[in-house]
Motif scaffolding. Structure first.
Motif, short mmCIF file in Angstrom:
data_model
loop_
_atom_site.label_atom_id
_atom_site.label_comp_id
_atom_site.label_asym_id
_atom_site.label_seq_id
_atom_site.Cartn_x
_atom_site.Cartn_y
_atom_site.Cartn_z
N ILE A 108 -0.47 9.76 -10.07
CA ILE A 108 -1.26 8.53 -10.17
C ILE A 108 -0.76 7.55 -9.11
N GLN A 109 -1.60 7.27 -8.12
CA GLN A 109 -1.21 6.41 -7.02
C GLN A 109 -2.23 5.29 -6.82
N PRO A 110 -1.90 4.05 -7.21
CA PRO A 110 -2.81 2.94 -6.94
C PRO A 110 -2.97 2.72 -5.44
N ALA A 111 -4.11 2.21 -5.07
CA ALA A 111 -4.38 1.96 -3.65
C ALA A 111 -3.60 0.76 -3.13
N THR B 233 0.87 -1.18 0.00
CA THR B 233 0.00 0.00 0.00
C THR B 233 0.91 1.24 0.00
N PRO B 234 0.34 2.43 -0.20
CA PRO B 234 1.18 3.64 -0.20
C PRO B 234 2.01 3.83 1.05
N SER B 235 1.61 3.22 2.16
CA SER B 235 2.39 3.36 3.41
C SER B 235 3.46 2.28 3.56
N SER B 236 3.51 1.32 2.65
CA SER B 236 4.48 0.23 2.75
C SER B 236 5.87 0.70 2.32
N PRO B 237 6.93 0.22 2.98
CA PRO B 237 8.30 0.61 2.59
C PRO B 237 8.64 0.26 1.14
N SER B 238 8.04 -0.80 0.61
CA SER B 238 8.37 -1.26 -0.74
C SER B 238 7.52 -0.59 -1.82
N TYR B 239 6.56 0.24 -1.40
CA TYR B 239 5.60 0.79 -2.37
C TYR B 239 6.30 1.63 -3.45
#
Length: 461
Positions: free
Chosen positions: A45-48, A26-32
């Motif tokens: 553009i930011q996927p959920a 998710t946008p809060s994940s370190p790997s995002y």
């Protein structure tokens, strides 16, 4: 019972919690940020959620879950799309890049490939077997997206378009079922891409080629206008003499901003084991204009691709503009030369020319594809892309003026079709892309995806 008119992300999260092998962010994940990263930078553009399935079954289950719970989703097979259509705000991105196998069948001269394989990885795997297939020239492009939407490339004069290599496909349809595409569906996939389902596997043609002759030629470009005109006068003469240019000759004109300044060059690839004949044609290409340097040598397609990859930036900002022309007439070449001289100096700004001829053209006969433009032609790509965002407005202004000047040349030399991957969603006229194949595409859409489950596909019908 869930309201299917509203996205039910909790059902998807419950599913993913039971499938820990599927990477998610998710946008809060370190790997995002790294998973979201793509060639064109567009942070708006930011996927959920981004998920990376590991198998065909994973994809089928994901499609079943997102459709049953009204969750919008996109498919990413590579992420090199110039308009970031691999993503949508608030949607789930199903990133196919971990499904990247290559299974060669030398007896049938074919290979089964995973739906997320990148061109560089496909070429490297085939190289181990002494094989090649038609590919694009940018190593990190997703092969499936490239091939199924047409697939221009430097090997097209010899082998045809990417779409022409497709012999079979495994698809996850709108019902979440895994199906083998019949000939009717294959026709739509060859040019229509993922309009009808998620392409989890392709079976493609492969060709024996252990050694090739390839590299980059840079011509003296202090007077780039004269160099481009001189080269094209000679190239036009070679094209019309005798039997014309041989199919094995791949010659992609380009203008780049090199370390020594703006330069006109040629991506050269001789795709035949007859290296001695290739050297004859190399000498002809070298004689067309004064040469500054070249790297052409006996090589493999895999090594050639690595060399070309060093010319292309990893990431940049900006769009692409394109036009299809029947011939590089003196009028067209004058426009190209003039705007090459005016090209913005940002290292990412480029211009290139694809030539479609030989087995990909109408003379070869392609009733089994919805790719519309089968006449011999040149597809021009103007890339006002920049590494520094402060240069973007100036680069786009240059690119737009260049494009408009091309469209003002002799109307009889301009083709009405456009290449779908290079057309912005705002400018897209799907009928213009598919021409006489449009009705066939619509009929296939009604049959295979009547509810428009795959509404974020490039060919939006």
């Amino acid at each position: 019972m869930a309201n299917l008119q509203e996205p039910n992300f909790s059902a998807l999260q419950e599913f993913l919690s039971s499938r820990p092998h599927i990477t998610q962010a998710t946008p809060s994940s370190p790997s995002y940020a790294s998973l979201r990263s793509s060639y064109i930078i567009n942070d708006a553009i930011q996927p959920a959620l981004i998920v990376r399935p590991q198998s065909t079954d994973d994809v089928a289950e994901l499609i079943s879950i997102v459709t049953a719970n009204s969750i919008p989703f996109t498919i990413r097979s590579g992420g090199h799309d110039m308009f970031n259509r691999s993503f949508a705000n608030g949607a789930v991105t199903i990133d196919m890049r971990d499904i990247a196998y290559v299974k060669v069948d030398k007896e049938s001269q074919s290979a089964r490939i995973g739906g997320g394989i990148l061109i560089q990885d496909l070429v490297a795997q085939l190289d181990k077997e002494g094989l090649v297939t038609a590919t694009g020239t940018i190593p990190v492009v997703g092969y499936v997206g490239w091939a199924t939407h047409g697939g221009y490339g430097i090997l097209s004069p010899n082998y045809g378009l990417g779409a022409d290599q497709i012999q079979g496909a495994k698809v996850v349809n709108a019902q979440g079922e895994i199906i083998d595409a019949d000939e009717k569906l294959l026709k739509g996939i060859r040019g229509g891409g993922g309009t009808f389902g998620v392409i989890v596997e392709l079976t493609i043609k492969v060709y024996p080629l252990e050694r090739a002759l390839g590299g980059l030629i840079l011509y003296q470009s202090e007077d780039i206008v004269s160099t481009i005109k001189q080269f094209n006068d000679g190239y036009r003469a070679l094209s019309t003499q005798g039997e014309g240019l041989p199919p094995a000759l791949g010659a992609h004109q380009a203008v780049i901003n090199s370390s020594t300044g703006r330069a006109f060059g040629l991506l050269f690839l001789w795709s035949s084991s007859d290296i001695e004949t290739g050297k004859i044609w190399l000498d002809k290409m070298l004689s067309l204009a004064p040469v500054a340097m070249h790297t052409v040598t006996t090589t493999t397609l895999a090594e050639w691709l690595k060399v070309i990859g060093t010319v292309v930036p990893q990431q940049c900002y900006g769009p692409i503009l394109t036009a299809n022309l029947r011939n590089l007439t003196p009028e067209v070449v004058d426009v190209i030369a003039t705007h090459a001289q005016q090209m913005h100096s940002d290292p990412s700004v480029m211009f290139g020319i694809h030539e479609l001829k030989g087995p990909a053209t109408t003379q070869g006969g392609h009733p089994d594809s919805v790719f519309a433009e089968r006449s011999a032609h040149f597809m021009l790509e103007i890339l006002p892309t920049v590494m520094s965002p402060e240069n973007l407005d100036a680069a786009v202004k240059w690119g737009t003026a260049f494009h408009e000047a091309l469209l003002k040349t002799n109307a009889d030399n301009l083709l009405p079709t456009l290449y779908l991957p290079f057309v912005s969603p705002e400018a897209l006229d799907i009928r213009q892309v598919y021409q006489e194949q449009y009705d066939a595409l619509v009929q296939l859409k009604r049959e295979y995806d009547p509810k428009n489950v795959f509404k974020f596909a490039l060919a939006q019908i």
